[in-house]
Design a protein around this motif. Structure first.
Motif, PDB file in Angstrom:
ATOM      1  N   LYS A  43      46.081  47.825  45.266  1.00  0.00           N
ATOM      2  CA  LYS A  43      47.334  48.811  45.170  1.00  0.00           C
ATOM      3  C   LYS A  43      48.519  48.231  45.263  1.00  0.00           C
ATOM      4  CE  LYS A  43      44.937  52.707  44.566  1.00  0.00           C
ATOM      5  NZ  LYS A  43      45.094  53.424  43.212  1.00  0.00           N
ATOM      6  N   GLU A  44      48.719  47.270  46.111  1.00  0.00           N
ATOM      7  CA  GLU A  44      50.007  46.614  46.418  1.00  0.00           C
ATOM      8  C   GLU A  44      50.458  45.513  45.389  1.00  0.00           C
ATOM      9  OE1 GLU A  44      52.338  44.377  50.154  1.00  0.00           O
ATOM     10  OE2 GLU A  44      50.728  45.993  50.513  1.00  0.00           O
ATOM     11  N   THR A  45      49.654  45.211  44.562  1.00  0.00           N
ATOM     12  CA  THR A  45      49.943  44.046  43.724  1.00  0.00           C
ATOM     13  C   THR A  45      49.600  44.696  42.151  1.00  0.00           C
ATOM     14  OG1 THR A  45      47.575  43.536  43.827  1.00  0.00           O
ATOM     15  CG2 THR A  45      49.316  42.151  44.962  1.00  0.00           C
ATOM     16  N   GLY A  46      49.626  45.842  42.078  1.00  0.00           N
ATOM     17  CA  GLY A  46      49.772  46.612  40.624  1.00  0.00           C
ATOM     18  C   GLY A  46      48.402  47.069  40.084  1.00  0.00           C
ATOM     19  N   PHE A  47      47.463  46.781  40.665  1.00  0.00           N
ATOM     20  CA  PHE A  47      45.920  47.196  40.134  1.00  0.00           C
ATOM     21  C   PHE A  47      45.526  48.530  40.643  1.00  0.00           C
ATOM     22  CE2 PHE A  47      45.892  42.363  40.301  1.00  0.00           C
ATOM     23  CZ  PHE A  47      45.753  42.270  39.012  1.00  0.00           C
ATOM     24  N   GLU A  48      45.369  49.363  39.488  1.00  0.00           N
ATOM     25  CA  GLU A  48      45.256  50.890  39.954  1.00  0.00           C
ATOM     26  C   GLU A  48      43.698  50.751  40.301  1.00  0.00           C
ATOM     27  OE1 GLU A  48      45.415  55.168  37.506  1.00  0.00           O
ATOM     28  OE2 GLU A  48      45.798  53.246  36.699  1.00  0.00           O
ATOM     29  N   TYR A  49      42.745  50.280  39.730  1.00  0.00           N
ATOM     30  CA  TYR A  49      41.232  50.090  40.304  1.00  0.00           C
ATOM     31  C   TYR A  49      40.892  49.028  40.656  1.00  0.00           C
ATOM     32  CZ  TYR A  49      41.779  54.062  36.778  1.00  0.00           C
ATOM     33  OH  TYR A  49      42.071  55.119  36.210  1.00  0.00           O
ATOM     34  N   THR A  50      40.152  49.069  41.950  1.00  0.00           N
ATOM     35  CA  THR A  50      39.662  47.973  42.785  1.00  0.00           C
ATOM     36  C   THR A  50      38.933  47.194  42.010  1.00  0.00           C
ATOM     37  OG1 THR A  50      40.147  49.448  44.870  1.00  0.00           O
ATOM     38  CG2 THR A  50      38.936  47.337  44.943  1.00  0.00           C
ATOM     39  N   ASN A  51      37.808  47.880  41.416  1.00  0.00           N
ATOM     40  CA  ASN A  51      36.826  47.065  40.529  1.00  0.00           C
ATOM     41  C   ASN A  51      37.457  46.173  39.468  1.00  0.00           C
ATOM     42  OD1 ASN A  51      34.652  47.994  41.944  1.00  0.00           O
ATOM     43  ND2 ASN A  51      34.295  49.714  40.633  1.00  0.00           N
ATOM     44  N   TYR A  52      38.601  46.801  38.881  1.00  0.00           N
ATOM     45  CA  TYR A  52      39.463  45.830  37.827  1.00  0.00           C
ATOM     46  C   TYR A  52      39.967  44.679  38.589  1.00  0.00           C
ATOM     47  CZ  TYR A  52      42.427  44.549  34.041  1.00  0.00           C
ATOM     48  OH  TYR A  52      43.096  43.622  33.363  1.00  0.00           O
ATOM     49  N   PHE A  53      40.663  45.163  39.681  1.00  0.00           N
ATOM     50  CA  PHE A  53      41.204  43.832  40.429  1.00  0.00           C
ATOM     51  C   PHE A  53      40.241  42.718  40.893  1.00  0.00           C
ATOM     52  CE2 PHE A  53      41.875  42.537  45.007  1.00  0.00           C
ATOM     53  CZ  PHE A  53      42.861  41.504  44.659  1.00  0.00           C
ATOM     54  N   ILE A  54      39.215  43.068  41.259  1.00  0.00           N
ATOM     55  CA  ILE A  54      38.059  42.354  41.681  1.00  0.00           C
ATOM     56  C   ILE A  54      37.573  41.220  40.327  1.00  0.00           C
ATOM     57  CG2 ILE A  54      35.636  41.725  42.534  1.00  0.00           C
ATOM     58  CD1 ILE A  54      36.175  44.453  44.382  1.00  0.00           C
ATOM     59  N   LYS A  55      37.649  41.786  39.539  1.00  0.00           N
ATOM     60  CA  LYS A  55      37.021  41.247  37.968  1.00  0.00           C
ATOM     61  C   LYS A  55      38.130  40.236  37.605  1.00  0.00           C
ATOM     62  CE  LYS A  55      35.854  42.170  33.441  1.00  0.00           C
ATOM     63  NZ  LYS A  55      35.752  43.126  32.129  1.00  0.00           N
ATOM     64  N   VAL A  56      39.542  40.605  37.554  1.00  0.00           N
ATOM     65  CA  VAL A  56      40.476  39.775  37.414  1.00  0.00           C
ATOM     66  C   VAL A  56      40.756  38.705  38.213  1.00  0.00           C
ATOM     67  CG1 VAL A  56      43.039  39.645  37.083  1.00  0.00           C
ATOM     68  CG2 VAL A  56      41.704  41.585  36.188  1.00  0.00           C
ATOM     69  N   PHE A  57      40.597  39.009  39.642  1.00  0.00           N
ATOM     70  CA  PHE A  57      40.696  37.829  40.421  1.00  0.00           C
ATOM     71  C   PHE A  57      39.735  36.794  40.386  1.00  0.00           C
ATOM     72  CE2 PHE A  57      40.406  36.043  44.614  1.00  0.00           C
ATOM     73  CZ  PHE A  57      42.021  35.928  45.265  1.00  0.00           C
ATOM     74  N   ARG A  58      38.589  37.309  40.115  1.00  0.00           N
ATOM     75  CA  ARG A  58      37.414  36.293  40.248  1.00  0.00           C
ATOM     76  C   ARG A  58      37.891  35.461  38.656  1.00  0.00           C
ATOM     77  NH1 ARG A  58      32.126  38.983  39.691  1.00  0.00           N
ATOM     78  NH2 ARG A  58      32.098  39.086  41.837  1.00  0.00           N
ATOM     79  N   SER A  59      38.180  36.121  37.761  1.00  0.00           N
ATOM     80  CA  SER A  59      38.434  35.429  36.650  1.00  0.00           C
ATOM     81  C   SER A  59      39.507  34.302  36.730  1.00  0.00           C
ATOM     82  CB  SER A  59      38.774  36.350  35.157  1.00  0.00           C
ATOM     83  OG  SER A  59      40.139  36.762  35.476  1.00  0.00           O
ATOM     84  N   PHE A  60      40.457  34.324  37.465  1.00  0.00           N
ATOM     85  CA  PHE A  60      41.502  33.293  37.787  1.00  0.00           C
ATOM     86  C   PHE A  60      41.145  32.632  38.808  1.00  0.00           C
ATOM     87  CE2 PHE A  60      44.231  36.286  35.347  1.00  0.00           C
ATOM     88  CZ  PHE A  60      45.021  35.707  34.979  1.00  0.00           C
ATOM     89  N   VAL A  61      40.555  33.107  40.030  1.00  0.00           N
ATOM     90  CA  VAL A  61      40.353  32.135  41.261  1.00  0.00           C
ATOM     91  C   VAL A  61      38.768  31.683  40.984  1.00  0.00           C
ATOM     92  CG1 VAL A  61      40.322  32.046  43.546  1.00  0.00           C
ATOM     93  CG2 VAL A  61      41.946  33.578  42.037  1.00  0.00           C
ATOM     94  N   GLY A  62      37.562  32.408  40.694  1.00  0.00           N
ATOM     95  CA  GLY A  62      36.392  31.979  40.398  1.00  0.00           C
ATOM     96  C   GLY A  62      35.685  32.368  41.439  1.00  0.00           C
ATOM     97  N   VAL A  63      36.268  33.231  42.404  1.00  0.00           N
ATOM     98  CA  VAL A  63      35.583  34.025  43.516  1.00  0.00           C
ATOM     99  C   VAL A  63      36.207  35.395  43.752  1.00  0.00           C
ATOM    100  CG1 VAL A  63      35.010  31.790  44.684  1.00  0.00           C
ATOM    101  CG2 VAL A  63      37.081  33.184  45.280  1.00  0.00           C
ATOM    102  N   THR A  64      35.204  36.043  44.385  1.00  0.00           N
ATOM    103  CA  THR A  64      35.878  37.507  44.504  1.00  0.00           C
ATOM    104  C   THR A  64      36.967  37.580  45.936  1.00  0.00           C
ATOM    105  OG1 THR A  64      34.294  38.293  46.497  1.00  0.00           O
ATOM    106  CG2 THR A  64      33.822  38.391  44.061  1.00  0.00           C
ATOM    107  N   PRO A  65      37.638  38.490  45.725  1.00  0.00           N
ATOM    108  CA  PRO A  65      38.860  38.670  46.897  1.00  0.00           C
ATOM    109  C   PRO A  65      38.277  38.332  48.084  1.00  0.00           C
ATOM    110  CG  PRO A  65      39.207  40.353  45.278  1.00  0.00           C
ATOM    111  CD  PRO A  65      37.678  39.661  44.822  1.00  0.00           C
TER     112      PRO A  65
END
Length: 298
Positions: free
Chosen positions: A257-279
């Motif tokens: 929420k604090e970084t602009g992602f409305e949905y947690t599942n979408y945040f996890i997906k985007v984070f993994r695509s950039f970093v290679g691991v889940t939050p």
């Protein structure tokens, strides 16, 4: 503008090594030459092998045959050729002169990198709007001219700098050494993204901050940063999320929420695509070490 090599004389330098060519790129020849005779002709099947030639036209005109393809080598263009190969470069009969800077290099890195660059940019490359590779080559010539005993590792470092500038060009990016070198319009858009990344920012908002039309803004932004505007926004959000995961005990949902992602599942997906691991994996140091600040590059 006076380039480093222009304070020197036209000459050439050759280098021999007691050890066989290995992984690192090594300088074999470097020179500044001007030819006026049609007798100047080099055939890629008649001069050994295992090396790469990069030759940059300063003035006049040369020619290159690559297989059955013929190229005119005019000012601000350069060619790459890997030897051995069915290539031939020469001064054509209808040209009065050809002035150029060139390097001949070997080593597995030289062949691999230049081959990859050649695949993306082609055998003959125009540098009319991209002066960085010339500046690097000019600087190396001047350094060798003033100190022929220059340490081979220092020479290789400059050659790798040349390779990286060519890779940047191959990715379709201008050579930007610092944010301050970017146009004010793109800096304004990036400032908006960095200050309001948690908000719902549209491409129209970014283009408005830049003072450009949406179409022109998207083209310029990609050209200068290597990323599309929305990709850059997600990059900033993921970098900030990584910092919060590393330095706070906020839940993954709160970080999203604090970084602009409305949905947690979408945040996890985007984070993994950039970093290679889940939050959570990043926070716990699984598969990747959490660092003080994570910077994401293209």
């Amino acid at each position: 503008m006076l380039l480093p090599h222009e304070v020197c004389e036209k000459t050439s330098f050759g280098f021999k090594y007691l050890s066989p060519a290995a992984l690192p790129i090594r300088l074999i020849n470097i020179g500044w030459d001007r030819v006026v005779s049609a007798d100047y002709r080099w055939n890629g099947l008649k001069r050994g092998g295992g090396f790469v030639i990069f030759q940059y036209t300063l003035s006049g005109r040369g020619a290159l045959r690559d297989g059955t393809a013929l190229y005119s080598l005019v000012k601000d263009s350069a060619f790459i050729t890997v030897v051995p190969g069915d290539t031939e470069y020469y001064l054509p009969e209808d040209s009065d002169e050809w002035e150029f800077l060139y390097v001949v290099v070997n080593g597995a890195d030289a062949v691999n990198h230049f081959t990859e660059i050649q695949k993306k940019l082609g055998t003959v490359i125009s540098f009319k709007d991209h002066s960085e590779p010339l500046m690097i080559l000019s600087k190396l010539y001047a350094e060798v001219f003033h100190n022929p005993q220059l340490d081979k590792f220092a020479v290789s470092a400059v050659l790798y700098e040349l390779l990286m500038s060519l890779h940047q060009l191959a990715e379709g990016r201008d050579i930007i050494r610092a944010t301050e070198d970017m146009p004010a319009s793109i800096r304004a858009a990036i400032k908006l993204l960095k200050s309001q990344y948690a908000q719902d920012i549209s491409v129209d908002d970014m283009a408005g901050a830049a003072g450009l039309t949406k179409y022109h803004f998207c083209r310029q932004f990609l050209k200068k940063t290597g990323l599309k505007p929305n990709q850059y926004l997600r990059k900033i959000r993921v970098e900030q999320a990584a910092w919060l995961l590393r330095h706070t005990e906020k839940t993954v949902e709160a970080v999203a929420k604090e970084t602009g992602f409305e949905y947690t599942n979408y945040f996890i997906k985007v984070f993994r695509s950039f970093v290679g691991v889940t939050p959570n994996e990043y926070r716990l140091g699984k598969k990747v070490d959490p660092v003080y600040f994570l910077r994401i590059e293209q």
